[in-house]
Design an enzyme around this catalytic site. Structure first.
Site, mmCIF file in Angstrom:
data_model
loop_
_atom_site.group_PDB
_atom_site.id
_atom_site.type_symbol
_atom_site.label_atom_id
_atom_site.label_comp_id
_atom_site.label_asym_id
_atom_site.label_seq_id
_atom_site.Cartn_x
_atom_site.Cartn_y
_atom_site.Cartn_z
ATOM 1 N N LYS A 1 147.200 58.148 53.156
ATOM 2 C CA LYS A 1 147.555 59.207 53.977
ATOM 3 C C LYS A 1 146.036 59.966 54.571
ATOM 4 O O LYS A 1 146.048 60.139 55.744
ATOM 5 C CB LYS A 1 148.135 60.491 53.291
ATOM 6 C CG LYS A 1 148.707 61.258 54.057
ATOM 7 C CD LYS A 1 149.863 62.058 53.188
ATOM 8 C CE LYS A 1 149.181 62.801 51.958
ATOM 9 N NZ LYS A 1 148.842 64.265 52.242
ATOM 10 N N ARG B 1 140.643 52.262 43.166
ATOM 11 C CA ARG B 1 139.886 53.220 43.865
ATOM 12 C C ARG B 1 138.933 53.965 42.549
ATOM 13 O O ARG B 1 137.750 53.934 42.710
ATOM 14 C CB ARG B 1 140.589 54.257 44.331
ATOM 15 C CG ARG B 1 140.095 55.189 45.090
ATOM 16 C CD ARG B 1 140.820 56.412 45.740
ATOM 17 N NE ARG B 1 141.810 56.027 46.601
ATOM 18 C CZ ARG B 1 142.700 56.966 46.797
ATOM 19 N NH1 ARG B 1 142.801 58.309 46.419
ATOM 20 N NH2 ARG B 1 143.752 56.749 47.617
ATOM 21 N N ARG C 1 137.223 62.158 40.328
ATOM 22 C CA ARG C 1 137.799 63.925 39.956
ATOM 23 C C ARG C 1 138.437 63.431 38.732
ATOM 24 O O ARG C 1 138.930 62.230 38.724
ATOM 25 C CB ARG C 1 138.821 64.192 41.203
ATOM 26 C CG ARG C 1 138.032 64.943 42.210
ATOM 27 C CD ARG C 1 138.837 65.437 43.376
ATOM 28 N NE ARG C 1 140.225 65.252 43.339
ATOM 29 C CZ ARG C 1 141.297 65.416 44.227
ATOM 30 N NH1 ARG C 1 140.769 65.595 45.635
ATOM 31 N NH2 ARG C 1 142.328 65.265 44.043
ATOM 32 N N ARG D 1 150.629 62.207 38.208
ATOM 33 C CA ARG D 1 150.627 62.319 39.772
ATOM 34 C C ARG D 1 151.815 61.952 40.415
ATOM 35 O O ARG D 1 152.248 62.593 41.572
ATOM 36 C CB ARG D 1 149.152 61.720 40.159
ATOM 37 C CG ARG D 1 147.991 62.769 39.815
ATOM 38 C CD ARG D 1 146.743 62.082 40.200
ATOM 39 N NE ARG D 1 146.712 62.378 41.798
ATOM 40 C CZ ARG D 1 145.587 61.529 42.422
ATOM 41 N NH1 ARG D 1 144.914 60.861 42.025
ATOM 42 N NH2 ARG D 1 145.478 61.958 43.646
HETATM 43 P P1 ADP Z 1 146.350 65.936 45.959
HETATM 44 O O1 ADP Z 1 145.018 65.805 46.384
HETATM 45 O O2 ADP Z 1 146.926 65.905 44.656
HETATM 46 O O3 ADP Z 1 147.239 65.220 47.299
HETATM 47 P P2 ADP Z 1 146.127 68.422 47.713
HETATM 48 O O4 ADP Z 1 144.729 68.087 48.181
HETATM 49 O O5 ADP Z 1 146.929 68.387 49.104
HETATM 50 O O6 ADP Z 1 146.554 67.635 46.657
HETATM 51 O O7 ADP Z 1 146.268 69.843 47.191
HETATM 52 C C1 ADP Z 1 145.493 70.061 45.865
HETATM 53 C C2 ADP Z 1 146.076 71.223 45.073
HETATM 54 O O8 ADP Z 1 146.290 72.509 45.938
HETATM 55 C C3 ADP Z 1 147.406 71.080 44.880
HETATM 56 O O9 ADP Z 1 147.524 70.447 43.373
HETATM 57 C C4 ADP Z 1 148.276 72.512 44.483
HETATM 58 O O10 ADP Z 1 147.697 73.079 43.365
HETATM 59 C C5 ADP Z 1 147.458 73.094 46.006
HETATM 60 N N1 ADP Z 1 148.354 73.102 46.945
HETATM 61 C C6 ADP Z 1 147.893 72.462 48.190
HETATM 62 N N2 ADP Z 1 148.906 72.546 49.020
HETATM 63 C C7 ADP Z 1 149.812 73.292 48.392
HETATM 64 C C8 ADP Z 1 151.268 73.811 49.067
HETATM 65 N N3 ADP Z 1 151.509 73.559 50.277
HETATM 66 N N4 ADP Z 1 151.788 74.558 48.082
HETATM 67 C C9 ADP Z 1 151.336 74.719 46.854
HETATM 68 N N5 ADP Z 1 150.158 74.377 46.179
HETATM 69 C C10 ADP Z 1 149.406 73.530 47.319
#
Ligand code: ADP
Length: 194
Positions: free
Chosen positions: A13, A127, A135, A146
């Site tokens: 993505k 990765r 991380r 996840r």
């Molecule tokens: P990932 O790296 O797991 O794809 P993101 O980078 O989008 O996740 O977000 C990291 C964290 O920020 C999430 O695990 C959540 O805690 C919080 N977060 C991000 N976007 C949202 C949302 N739309 N609603 C609630 N929490 C969010």
């Protein structure tokens, strides 16, 4: 063009989002990036969100909707944007429709990048092995959790967009160019239906 981009960890993505915003010349609104920045800056938002994110839980809907509302009102979003990481719940998806309606805008499409789980696991483990400083999230033991969280959280949001004819599912297996072409075709299809 207002787009929502949805996909599991490891689907590619990030790469495709970057190509898409360059191509469409619209801003990238990643709620994860916004929250990480707030944590880094030590703002009120960051203080609230930090512990929640560290526990891999979701930040509250009201807080998230407020952040997105403010960001959408900024001048660079007049013509469109790519939302990434939002909406993550049905409440957020419904609130987003309302926000757009208030602004006389509407969502063009929700793009779902699809990759089979076996392939996601393979990519995520690969990765991890390549990373100098992974991380905590990237530990191999964390991968099934996840993926499960993604499945549980996101399925209702995908269903919401599917039922309102706004979901475009894109096969995420193939070269980066192939996947990008599919994304552009999916957007074309969605816009020509309207
Ligand atoms: P990932 O790296 O797991 O794809 P993101 O980078 O989008 O996740 O977000 C990291 C964290 O920020 C999430 O695990 C959540 O805690 C919080 N977060 C991000 N976007 C949202 C949302 N739309 N609603 C609630 N929490 C969010």
């Amino acid at each position: 063009m207002f787009l929502v981009f949805i996909g599991p960890p490891g689907a590619g993505k990030g790469t495709q989002a970057q190509r898409l915003i360059d191509y469409l010349e619209i801003p990238h609104l990643s709620t994860g990036d916004m929250l990480r920045e707030a944590v880094k800056q030590g703002t009120e938002l960051g203080k609230k969100a930090g512990p929640i994110m560290a526990a891999s839980q979701l930040v509250g809907d009201d807080l998230m909707i407020g952040i997105v509302r403010e960001r959408l009102a900024e001048a660079d979003c007049t013509k469109g944007c790519l939302l990434d990481g939002f909406p993550r719940t049905i409440a957020q998806a419904k609130a987003l429709d309302k926000l757009f309606a208030h602004m006389n805008r509407s969502l063009t499409a929700a793009l779902e990048l699809r990759v089979p789980e076996a392939e996601l696991i393979r990519r995520l483990l690969g990765r991890f092995q390549e990373m100098a400083k992974p991380r905590a999230d990237d530990r191999p033991e964390a991968v099934p959790k996840r993926l499960e969280t993604y499945r549980n959280e996101t399925r209702p949001v995908l269903d919401f967009y599917r039922l309102t004819d706004r979901l475009a599912a894109i096969d995420g297996v193939g070269s980066q160019d192939e996947v990008f072409d599919r994304i552009l075709r999916a957007i074309d299809q969605q816009t020509s239906q309207k």
